[in-house]
Scaffold this active site. Sequence first.
Site, short mmCIF file in Angstrom:
data_model
loop_
_atom_site.label_atom_id
_atom_site.label_comp_id
_atom_site.label_asym_id
_atom_site.label_seq_id
_atom_site.Cartn_x
_atom_site.Cartn_y
_atom_site.Cartn_z
N THR A 155 0.84 -1.20 0.00
CA THR A 155 0.00 0.00 0.00
C THR A 155 0.88 1.26 0.00
OG1 THR A 155 -1.68 -1.22 1.16
CG2 THR A 155 -1.71 1.12 1.54
N SER A 185 -10.44 -3.70 2.44
CA SER A 185 -9.13 -3.38 3.00
C SER A 185 -9.26 -2.41 4.18
CB SER A 185 -8.29 -2.73 1.91
OG SER A 185 -7.22 -2.01 2.46
N THR A 204 0.04 0.23 6.69
CA THR A 204 0.13 -0.80 5.66
C THR A 204 0.28 -2.15 6.36
OG1 THR A 204 1.30 -1.55 3.68
CG2 THR A 204 2.64 -0.49 5.37
N GLY A 205 0.11 -3.23 5.62
CA GLY A 205 0.23 -4.55 6.22
C GLY A 205 -1.03 -5.36 5.99
N VAL A 206 -1.26 -6.33 6.83
CA VAL A 206 -2.45 -7.18 6.67
C VAL A 206 -3.67 -6.44 7.22
CG1 VAL A 206 -3.52 -9.38 7.32
CG2 VAL A 206 -1.06 -9.29 6.77
N GLY A 207 -4.59 -6.10 6.33
CA GLY A 207 -5.74 -5.27 6.70
C GLY A 207 -6.53 -5.83 7.87
N1 ASP Z 1 -3.33 -3.05 4.11
C1 ASP Z 1 -3.62 -3.49 2.77
C2 ASP Z 1 -4.81 -4.41 2.79
O1 ASP Z 1 -4.90 -5.26 3.66
C3 ASP Z 1 -2.48 -4.21 2.11
C4 ASP Z 1 -1.16 -3.54 2.19
O2 ASP Z 1 -0.92 -2.71 3.06
O3 ASP Z 1 -0.34 -3.83 1.34
O4 ASP Z 1 -5.61 -4.32 1.91
#
Ligand code: ASP
Length: 280
Positions: A155, A185, A204-207
Amino acid sequence: MKLIIHGGFFSESDSDEQTKRAKQEALSAIAMEAHAYLQTHTAVETAVYAVSLLEDNELFNAGYGSQIQSDGKVRLSASLMDGKTQRFSGVINIEEVKNPILIAEKLIAHDDRVLSNIGALNFARENGFEYFNPFTQHRLIEYEAKLNQKERKGTVGCVALDKDGHLAAATSTGGKGFEIPCRVSDSATVAGNFANSFAAISCTGVGEDIVSGGLATKIVTRVTDGMTLKQATDKSFKELAQINGFAGVIGITAEGEIYHSDSHPYMVWASFDVSLQVFT
Ligand code: ASP
């Protein structure tokens, strides 16, 4: 006048030196350009501008070059929060547009400020946002190789402090990649993007982890209640570790404190405080 931007996580599948250098160069150039823009624009305008530049760069998973969902479609999500007015706006799972952050910017003046899918698309077309195909060759090859796919995150976001002391946060994403169509997301929720008059955060990361941790709002609330940004972020990451959460954040306060943190190696970022700094 300060800002920090991020380009998501540096994933194993693109961890060659050449890509790393390309990301460093892109983030440095965009941080400098956005900092110059901030001299004559508000935090909101600058956060939108920085994120639109990141969306246009196919190295990052937002706008052009976004990841593809499991049904072969690209769906984009983005949000904007004005720390001064505390208005939040966003689009969720919009298709066939170039810059979802610009649609979020348009929505901030409306009563209905977070739109999804076809409603978001209709709003975009009515407001002059034309058809755009966000697929890149790289993402198509990646999609076709999905059975061997490693987890990817990437992201983009920007938080900025302007000359009047106002803050803003903007975040944009193509999602996790290969997710169930229309999975939502964190990036267009207050868990992934939040600002008030004390602090602004983009995640950012795992939503799912970011939403479970209520991350952006939690950090901003802690700063509002008196913690430094570092204290607030570190405490929130300790809590995130209890659910084995995967996240990265960038933050800025009205006092000018800039901080970033990630739960895993590693989020890519660049900041312009007194001088330009970039991840190494
Ligand atoms: N946070 C974003 C999501 O889970 C993914 C990401 O940060 O790359 O959609």
